[in-house]
Design a protein around this motif. Structure first.
Motif, short mmCIF file in Angstrom:
data_model
loop_
_atom_site.label_atom_id
_atom_site.label_comp_id
_atom_site.label_asym_id
_atom_site.label_seq_id
_atom_site.Cartn_x
_atom_site.Cartn_y
_atom_site.Cartn_z
N SER A 83 7.94 18.89 54.86
CA SER A 83 7.50 20.27 55.12
C SER A 83 6.25 20.68 54.35
CB SER A 83 8.67 21.23 54.90
OG SER A 83 9.05 21.24 53.54
N TRP A 84 6.32 21.75 53.55
CA TRP A 84 5.11 22.30 52.92
C TRP A 84 4.48 21.34 51.92
CZ3 TRP A 84 4.95 22.97 47.63
CH2 TRP A 84 6.19 22.92 46.97
N LEU A 125 0.63 20.61 53.41
CA LEU A 125 1.17 20.30 54.75
C LEU A 125 -0.04 20.09 55.66
CD1 LEU A 125 3.68 22.71 56.49
CD2 LEU A 125 1.44 22.40 57.48
N THR A 126 0.03 19.12 56.56
CA THR A 126 -1.05 18.95 57.53
C THR A 126 -0.62 19.58 58.85
OG1 THR A 126 -1.64 16.89 56.45
CG2 THR A 126 -2.61 17.29 58.61
N SER A 127 -1.28 20.68 59.19
CA SER A 127 -0.97 21.36 60.45
C SER A 127 -1.99 20.92 61.50
CB SER A 127 -1.03 22.88 60.26
OG SER A 127 -2.38 23.30 60.28
N CYS A 128 -1.81 21.36 62.74
CA CYS A 128 -2.81 20.99 63.75
C CYS A 128 -4.14 21.67 63.48
CB CYS A 128 -2.29 21.28 65.16
SG CYS A 128 -1.80 22.97 65.39
N ASN A 129 -4.14 22.61 62.52
CA ASN A 129 -5.37 23.30 62.16
C ASN A 129 -5.87 22.90 60.77
OD1 ASN A 129 -7.36 25.13 62.92
ND2 ASN A 129 -6.40 26.80 61.77
N VAL A 165 -2.64 22.95 54.68
CA VAL A 165 -2.12 24.23 54.18
C VAL A 165 -1.59 23.98 52.77
CG1 VAL A 165 -0.44 26.08 54.51
CG2 VAL A 165 -1.49 24.98 56.50
N ASN A 214 -6.14 29.17 54.32
CA ASN A 214 -4.77 28.75 54.05
C ASN A 214 -4.62 27.92 52.78
OD1 ASN A 214 -4.08 30.03 56.49
ND2 ASN A 214 -4.69 28.19 57.61
#
Ligand code: BMA
Length: 328
Positions: free
Chosen positions: A208-209, A235-239, A242, A281
């Motif tokens: 998670s984070w 965390l690796t988000s699609c954006n 974070v 972020n």
């Protein structure tokens, strides 16, 4: 009021705001955030990821100021209350006897740690890529640069505030030369603050984070329950990345042993000044003040790689939370 969990000095003038009633977490933000705007200096693009310590009854610190050329530099600063800062517009020019080491390329993400008789500064230092620079100061005016602690590539070098087993001890996060997509925290020892060895693994990313990489934040705070380590997890988000804040308790004599570690984050980017900026972020803690008498803790963190922010927690509540929400 906490019973005394923090093994350290009293700091009656610690910056402090009571927890707002609506706050559900154990860490809450200052109503005055961001406490340092990006343009405090005439030439600053951003002031963030910075380190603050008690100094002569007031406060001093080392600040990451990226200038309008986007050169990453370190600046010294002083404050009466820990909130309003006078930052030297001139970057720190380290005194160094070896021109090879003293040739400044870039410096960022400083930490400051009082050990025995001086303030040590560790930072991400450009030397054929990022590695851990080490310096010391007595007065926040003159800074003496020592050998880099490690080979490149490494970041997030964080000293413990006392010798453990007779040795200086530092956490760090071996990395790559770019925007590293991995990273574990390691612990190393030194007899003299120059030669580092006995490297031990502390902890890995974990879901998670904190799934992509983790890195130590402020100087660990010694408590009866272990070293309180506040750290960042990514965390690796699609954006993109974070950056959030979590905490762990480490064994007091063998600090590479993790006793507890938070499964939920303590603070994640949610306010505008954490979500919007040069790097969106990002909540990036680099320093914490602690008052042993009351258990109050003030955490300094960077918001969105742009501004400097402050958050608060109470040692007893935080330690209960870490123990009650641990993944170890
Ligand atoms: C890291 C460092 C930090 C920064 C973070 C988010 O690699 O460069 O200074 O806050 O990325 O951009």
């Amino acid at each position: 009021m906490s019973s005394k969990l923090i093994l350290g000095e009293a700091l009656p003038n610690i910056p402090w705001e009571e927890k707002p009633e609506r706050c559900r977490g154990v860490v809450w933000r200052s109503e005055k955030n961001p406490i340092i705007p990006r343009d405090l200096l005439p030439t600053s693009n951003s002031i963030f990821n910075s380190a603050v310590v008690p100094y002569k009854g007031q406060f001093a610190g080392v600040f990451r100021c990226d200038d309008t050329r986007r050169v990453m530099q370190l600046h010294s600063g002083k404050s009466k209350d820990g909130l309003h800062w006078e930052i030297d517009p001139e970057p720190i020019h380290f005194v160094c006897t070896d021109p090879e080491i003293g040739r400044f390329v870039y410096g960022y993400d400083p930490r400051v740690c009082w050990i025995e008789d001086r303030y040590y500064v560790t930072w991400c230092n450009g030397y054929h890529g990022p590695t851990i620079g080490v310096a010391y100061t007595h007065d926040f005016e003159t800074f003496y640069q020592m050998e880099n602690a490690f080979l490149p590539f490494n970041r997030n070098g964080v000293l413990f505030p006392r010798r453990i087993g007779g040795k200086y001890v530092m956490l760090s996060r071996p990395s790559d030369s770019g925007h590293t997509p991995f990273g574990d925290i390691f612990c190393s020892e030194s007899p003299d603050m120059v030669h580092w060895g006995c490297h031990r693994h502390v902890m890995s990313p974990r879901g998670s984070w904190q799934a992509t990489k983790i890195g130590a934040g402020p100087t660990p705070i010694e408590t009866t329950e272990g070293w309180l380590l506040i750290y960042h997890g990514v965390l690796t988000s699609c954006n993109g990345f974070v950056y959030s804040m979590g905490a762990a308790l480490l064994d007091r004599e063998q600090p590479w042993k993790v006793l507890y570690r938070t499964e939920p984050y303590l603070l994640s980017p949610q306010k505008l000044y954490e979500c919007v900026g040069d790097v969106p972020n990002v909540v990036f803690p680099c320093a914490a003040l602690a008052d042993a008498d009351t258990g109050r803790i003030a955490i300094y963190y960077g918001g969105a790689d742009t501004v400097t922010c402050l958050a608060f927690t109470q040692a007893d509540e935080l330690i209960d939370f870490i123990k009650g929400n641990s993944v170890v």
